[in-house]
Scaffold this motif. Structure first.
Motif: not given
Length: 609
Positions: A376-383, A424-427, A510-511, A540-542
Motif C-alpha cells: 500500500c502506498g499509504d501506511p495508514d491505509e495498510a493499518g 491474528l493481526v499483529q499491528d 496478518v503482519l 498476509v504481510v503488509l
C-alpha cells in the motif's frame, strides 16, 4: 450486590447514547443498592429530624415542671441517638458499596470494550483519554450514582420536616415551608458557570494526562534528540493551566458553599425574629419556638446534600459523556452485537471458518495456505486494512465497508472470540507487557510451533543474549522484560513480538510491517523464517520491503484503496511503474526506466551477508 461479589459475571449492555442516559442506566442496574441506601438514609435523617420536636417538648416539660414528660422525652432521645448512629453507619456502608460497585461496573465495561476493539480503539480515542476515563472518571461516575440515594433521603426528610412544622405550628411553619425551597434553589443561577468551569478543568486535565502519557511513551526518542526540556516545559505549562482552571472552579464551588451557609442563616434570623414576636403575643409557647428554631437549624444538614448532588452531577456529567463515547464504539457499523449476529454461523459458533480471505472493499484475495504480500502506498491505509482483515470493520466512519469474508463467511457475523482464533493481526507497533520472557510467550496457541522454533524464525538470538546478560543467574526464558520492552531496541522488540505471533500458529496471520525496524541482513533471515515456519498456512504481510516481497508467493498492489496489480515481486517491478515507485521509493522525476541490476541489489542483499 456486595463488594466481595465483584467482579460482575456480566456487567450488562450499557445505554451509551449520551452521558445522562448512561448515568440513568447505571442507577437502574443498582436499584437494590439504591433502595437499601435510601432506607438507611431515611432512618438516619428521620431520626435527626425528630430531635427538634423532642427538644421543644423537653423545654416545655421543664417550664411546666413535668418530670414524667421530661423522662419520656429523654428516653425517646436516647432511642433516636441509637437510630442515628445505626443509620449513619449503614448509610455510609451502603453508599460506599454503591460507589465501588458502580465504578467497578464501568471499569469492566471499559475493559470489555477495549478488549473487543483492540488497537482499533486508539484510532478513535486518544490513549490518554482512555486512561483518564478508566481511572479518574469512573470514581466521579460512581460518586454521582451513590449520591442519588442520599440526596433522595435528604430531600424527603426536608419535605417531611416542612409539612410537620406547618401542622405543628402553622404561623412559623409556613415561613419555613416558603423559605426552604428558596434555599434549595438559591444556588441554581451559579451552577451553569460552575459546570462550565468544571468542564474546562476536566479538558485541561485530560490534555495534561495525554501529554504525560505520550512523553513517557516516547522518552527514549526524546532523550535521543535532546527534547526532554522542551517536553518538560510543555508539561509544566499544561500543569499550570490545570492548576489555574482548578482554582477558578474551586472559587465557584466555594461561592456555592457560601450561599448554602448564608441563606439558612438568613432564614434562621427571620424565624427567630418572627417567633419571638409570636411568643410575646402569647400565640406560641417557648417550647414551640425552640422546636421550630431547632428544626430550621437541623435543616442545614440535609440541605447540604443539595449542593453535593449538584457538584456530583457537574463533575460526573463530562465523565459519563467520555465513558459513553468509548462504550458506544462498536466492532462494526452494520453487524450489530458481535455476540448475537444474525447469521447461522454466529448462532452455531461451533466451528472456526477456514478458506480464502477476501476483502470486498479492496478486492484483496489471500488464498488459503499461501504467503501473500500486500503493498500500500499509504501506511495508514495498510493499518486500516490489517484491522479489517482481522474482523474489525471501520466502525463509526461515515462510509460503511462490507465485511471481510473468510471461506465465504463474513467475519463481522462471527463471534469475536472465533474471529480472533481464525485471524491474528499483529499491528506495526505491538506492545510487550512486562514480565518474564516465558510469560510473554505463554499465549493461546495450537501447540504446533514451539517457543524455540518461533524465536529462531524471528531471529531473536541477540534478544536472548541481551536478556541473558541482564539476568546472569537466570535462563533466557526466565529473564525479565521491562514495561513495553523499553530496555530493548526497536528491532528487538519487533522481532520478539513477531515470535509471540508465530507461536500462536493461527489459521491466518496478518503482519503489518513486521520488519520495519530491522536491518536488511536480519530482515532477509526473518523473511526466510516466516516463509518456512508458516508453510501451508495463510499469511498476509503488509509491507513495502523488497526482501519480504521477493519471498512472497503472491504480491498484491493496492492503489487508491483498490487492487491495482497482482503477481510476483520481480514481475511487478518490471511491469507496474506505480508499484516500482512505492517499493524503490522513487520520486516522480526518478520514474524513468530503472536498470534491473539496480533493483536486484535490494532483492539479493542477503546474499552479501
Amino acid at each position: 450486590m456486595q463488594i466481595r461479589d465483584l467482579p460482575f459475571s456480566d456487567p450488562g449492555m450499557p445505554d451509551a447514547r449520551s452521558g445522562p442516559h448512561f448515568l440513568r442506566w447505571l442507577g437502574r442496574n443498582q436499584l437494590d443498592g439504591q433502595l437499601k441506601s435510601l432506607a438507611w438514609g431515611l432512618l438516619h435523617f428521620g431520626s435527626i429530624a425528630v430531635l427538634p420536636y423532642l427538644v421543644g417538648f423537653s423545654v416545655q416539660a421543664v417550664i411546666d415542671r413535668s418530670g414524667e414528660r421530661l423522662a419520656v422525652a429523654g428516653a425517646v432521645m436516647a432511642l433516636c441517638g441509637i437510630a442515628i448512629a445505626l443509620g449513619d453507619t449503614m448509610l455510609h456502608r451502603t453508599a460506599v458499596t454503591n460507589w465501588i460497585t458502580a465504578a467497578a461496573r464501568v471499569q469492566q465495561l471499559l475493559a470489555r470494550r477495549t478488549a473487543q476493539l483492540g488497537s482499533a480503539l486508539t484510532r478513535r480515542v486518544a490513549a490518554g483519554e482512555v486512561v483518564a476515563v478508566s481511572t479518574g472518571d469512573v470514581e466521579k461516575i460512581g460518586w454521582f450514582v451513590e449520591a442519588i440515594s442520599r440526596f433522595t433521603a435528604a430531600a424527603l426528610t426536608v419535605v417531611l420536616v416542612c409539612v410537620g412544622l406547618v401542622v405543628y405550628e402553622p404561623a412559623l411553619g409556613v415561613v419555613v415551608a416558603v423559605g426552604v425551597p428558596v434555599l434549595a434553589l438559591a444556588v441554581l443561577p451559579l451552577l451553569p458557570r460552575a459546570t462550565r468551569r468544571a468542564d474546562h478543568q476536566r479538558e485541561k486535565a485530560g490534555r495534561a494526562t495525554e501529554l504525560a502519557s505520550d512523553t513517557v511513551a516516547g522518552l527514549r526518542v526524546l532523550r535521543g534528540i535532546g527534547g526532554e526540556e522542551l517536553f518538560l516545559d510543555r508539561y509544566r505549562s499544561a500543569s499550570q493551566e490545570v492548576r489555574t482552571a482548578a482554582v477558578r472552579s474551586a472559587r465557584m464551588w466555594a461561592a456555592i458553599s457560601a450561599v448554602q451557609v448564608l441563606m439558612p442563616g438568613l432564614l434562621l434570623i427571620v424565624v427567630v425574629w418572627h417567633g419571638v414576636n409570636l411568643a410575646r403575643e402569647g400565640r406560641i409557647t417557648i417550647g414551640e419556638l425552640v422546636t421550630v428554631y431547632s428544626a430550621v437549624t437541623m435543616l442545614t444538614y440535609p440541605l447540604r446534600h443539595f449542593e453535593e448532588i449538584a457538584m456530583a452531577y457537574s463533575f460526573s456529567r463530562p465523565s459519563a459523556k467520555r465513558a459513553a463515547r468509548v462504550l458506544s464504539l462498536q466492532r462494526t457499523t452494520h453487524a450489530g452485537d458481535e455476540q448475537t449476529a444474525g447469521s447461522e454461523h454466529a448462532r452455531d459458533g461451533a466451528e472456526t471458518p477456514t478458506g480464502d480471505l477476501y476483502d470486498p472493499a479492496t478486492g484483496l484475495l489471500a488464498p488459503s495456505g499461501r504467503l501473500t504480500a500486500v503493498v500500500c502506498g499509504d501506511p495508514d491505509e495498510a493499518g486500516r486494512l490489517a484491522e479489517r482483515l482481522g474482523g474489525h470493520a471501520a466502525f463509526d466512519d461515515a462510509e460503511e465497508l462490507p465485511s471481510v469474508l473468510l471461506g465465504g463467511v463474513p467475519l463481522d457475523e462471527v463471534p469475536l472470540a472465533t474471529a480472533r482464533t481464525a485471524v491474528l493481526v499483529q499491528d506495526k507497533d505491538p506492545v510487550l507487557l512486562s514480565g518474564t520472557l516465558r510469560a510473554l510467550l505463554d499465549v493461546p496457541a495450537s501447540g504446533a510451533v514451539s517457543a524455540d522454533d518461533a524465536l529462531q524464525a524471528a531471529q531473536c538470538a541477540d534478544v536472548l543474549d541481551a536478556l541473558a546478560q541482564a539476568s546472569v543467574d537466570e535462563a533466557p526464558l526466565d529473564a525479565h522484560v521491562t514495561e513495553r520492552g523499553r530496555s530493548l531496541s526497536g528491532g528487538q522488540r519487533q522481532r520478539l513480538a513477531l515470535a509471540r505471533s508465530l507461536i500462536t500458529d493461527p489459521e491466518i496471520l496478518v503482519l503489518d510491517e513486521p520488519t520495519s525496524a530491522v536491518d536488511s541482513h536480519t530482515e532477509a533471515r526473518v523473511a526466510e523464517g516466516i516463509k518456512g515456519l508458516r508453510k501451508g498456512r495463510t499469511t498476509v504481510v503488509l509491507t513495502s520491503s523488497p526482501l519480504l516481497l521477493d519471498r512472497a508467493e503472491r504480491v498484491v498492489f493496492l492503489h487508491g484503496g483498490e487492487v491495482a496489480a497482482v503477481g510476483e515481486h520481480r514481475e511487478l517491478v518490471r511491469s507496474e511503474p506505480r508499484y516500482r515507485a512505492v517499493v524503490t521509493r522513487e520520486t516522480d522525476e526518478e520514474q524513468a526506466p530503472v536498470a534491473l541490476d539496480d533493483i536486484k541489489i535490494g532483492i539479493d542483499i542477503e546474499e552479501t551477508a
